[in-house]
Design an enzyme around this catalytic site. Structure first.
Site, PDB file in Angstrom:
ATOM      1  N   GLU A 150       1.059  -3.964  11.677  1.00 46.00           N
ATOM      2  CA  GLU A 150       1.891  -3.827  10.448  1.00 46.00           C
ATOM      3  C   GLU A 150       3.159  -4.475  10.713  1.00 46.00           C
ATOM      4  O   GLU A 150       4.144  -3.718  11.197  1.00 46.00           O
ATOM      5  CB  GLU A 150       2.120  -2.584  10.055  1.00 46.00           C
ATOM      6  N   CYS A 186       6.044   6.710   3.758  1.00 47.40           N
ATOM      7  CA  CYS A 186       5.160   5.882   3.390  1.00 47.40           C
ATOM      8  C   CYS A 186       4.413   6.282   2.118  1.00 47.40           C
ATOM      9  O   CYS A 186       3.471   5.392   1.688  1.00 47.40           O
ATOM     10  CB  CYS A 186       4.173   5.758   4.614  1.00 47.40           C
ATOM     11  N   HIS A 233       3.819  -4.753   3.993  1.00 52.65           N
ATOM     12  CA  HIS A 233       3.928  -5.311   5.357  1.00 52.65           C
ATOM     13  C   HIS A 233       3.216  -6.621   5.216  1.00 52.65           C
ATOM     14  O   HIS A 233       2.407  -7.154   4.468  1.00 52.65           O
ATOM     15  CB  HIS A 233       2.939  -4.420   6.371  1.00 52.65           C
ATOM     16  N   HIS A 251       0.890  -1.160   0.057  1.00 53.35           N
ATOM     17  CA  HIS A 251       0.079   0.064   0.067  1.00 53.35           C
ATOM     18  C   HIS A 251       0.963   1.295  -0.046  1.00 53.35           C
ATOM     19  O   HIS A 251       2.118   1.313  -0.191  1.00 53.35           O
ATOM     20  CB  HIS A 251      -1.009  -0.093   1.316  1.00 53.35           C
ATOM     21  N   HIS A 276       5.145   0.357  -0.648  1.00 53.59           N
ATOM     22  CA  HIS A 276       5.660  -0.507   0.158  1.00 53.59           C
ATOM     23  C   HIS A 276       4.952  -1.728   1.012  1.00 53.59           C
ATOM     24  O   HIS A 276       3.574  -1.577   0.873  1.00 53.59           O
ATOM     25  CB  HIS A 276       6.507   0.136   1.229  1.00 53.59           C
ATOM     26  N   HIS A 318      -1.526 -10.769  -0.684  1.00 49.80           N
ATOM     27  CA  HIS A 318      -0.569 -10.671  -1.826  1.00 49.80           C
ATOM     28  C   HIS A 318      -1.373  -9.542  -2.944  1.00 49.80           C
ATOM     29  O   HIS A 318      -1.360 -10.037  -4.067  1.00 49.80           O
ATOM     30  CB  HIS A 318      -0.319 -11.901  -2.562  1.00 49.80           C
TER      31      HIS A 318
HETATM   32 ZN   LIG Z   1       2.730   1.053   5.399  1.00 52.19          ZN
END
Ligand SMILES: [Zn+2]
Length: 165
Positions: free
Chosen positions: A142, A26, A32, A18, A30, A68
């Site tokens: 996260e 952010c 998590h 996201h 990237h 995914h």
């Molecule tokens: Zn993030």
């Protein structure tokens, strides 16, 4: 009375990517590994507040939807989202991303922060709760050691359930 599922140890997890538009770090795409932990408060109907297997199944189905995938918030006014049959194009902060449509999950929120994902998960879980359930707490981590939480009170009106504050 309550029941609880820990996302890490009960394997209610998903990996996804996201971005948080305009955020200095952010704002870049990237990923998590997320864990979804849920605590359900209420009175028993029969033996259970809610059967663990039912609750696990509901959470796992949401995790599967997000796993995914690229997660995008469809109500995020900072994103310009254009769709066609095959792709989703996202423009934000002078950048443009193009994703195959099957790689993306659009969530009906204004952000994909852990906080917003908690609200999304709680609202998705609410309709599947047993009659005695009065509150759902969702925590989304996260990765290890960093998470957000949201509490949804469920107002019971006669035969059906409605979302409260
Ligand atoms: Zn993030």
């Amino acid at each position: 009375m309550w029941v609880e599922l820990d996302g890490w140890t009960a394997k209610l997890r998903f990996s996804a990517c996201h971005l948080i538009p305009h955020h200095p770090k952010c704002g870049r795409l990237h990923g998590h590994t997320y864990a979804v932990s849920v605590k359900v408060f209420g009175e028993r109907t029969g033996e259970f507040i809610i059967d663990f297997e039912i609750l696990k199944g509901l959470i796992a189905e949401i995790c599967e939807r997000l796993d995914h995938r690229v997660i995008l918030a469809e109500n995020d006014t900072r994103l310009q989202i254009t769709k066609d049959d095959q792709s989703i194009i996202v423009e934000t902060g002078g950048k443009m991303y193009q994703f195959p449509i099957e790689d993306v999950t659009l969530v009906p929120t204004d952000s994909t922060s852990a906080e917003s994902l908690c609200e999304y998960v709680a609202s998705e879980l609410a309709p599947g709760m047993s009659p005695g359930v009065s509150r759902i707490e969702v925590r989304i981590d996260e990765g290890l050691g960093q998470g957000a939480g949201f509490t949804l009170d469920i107002a019971r009106t006669g035969a059906g359930a409605g979302a409260g504050t």
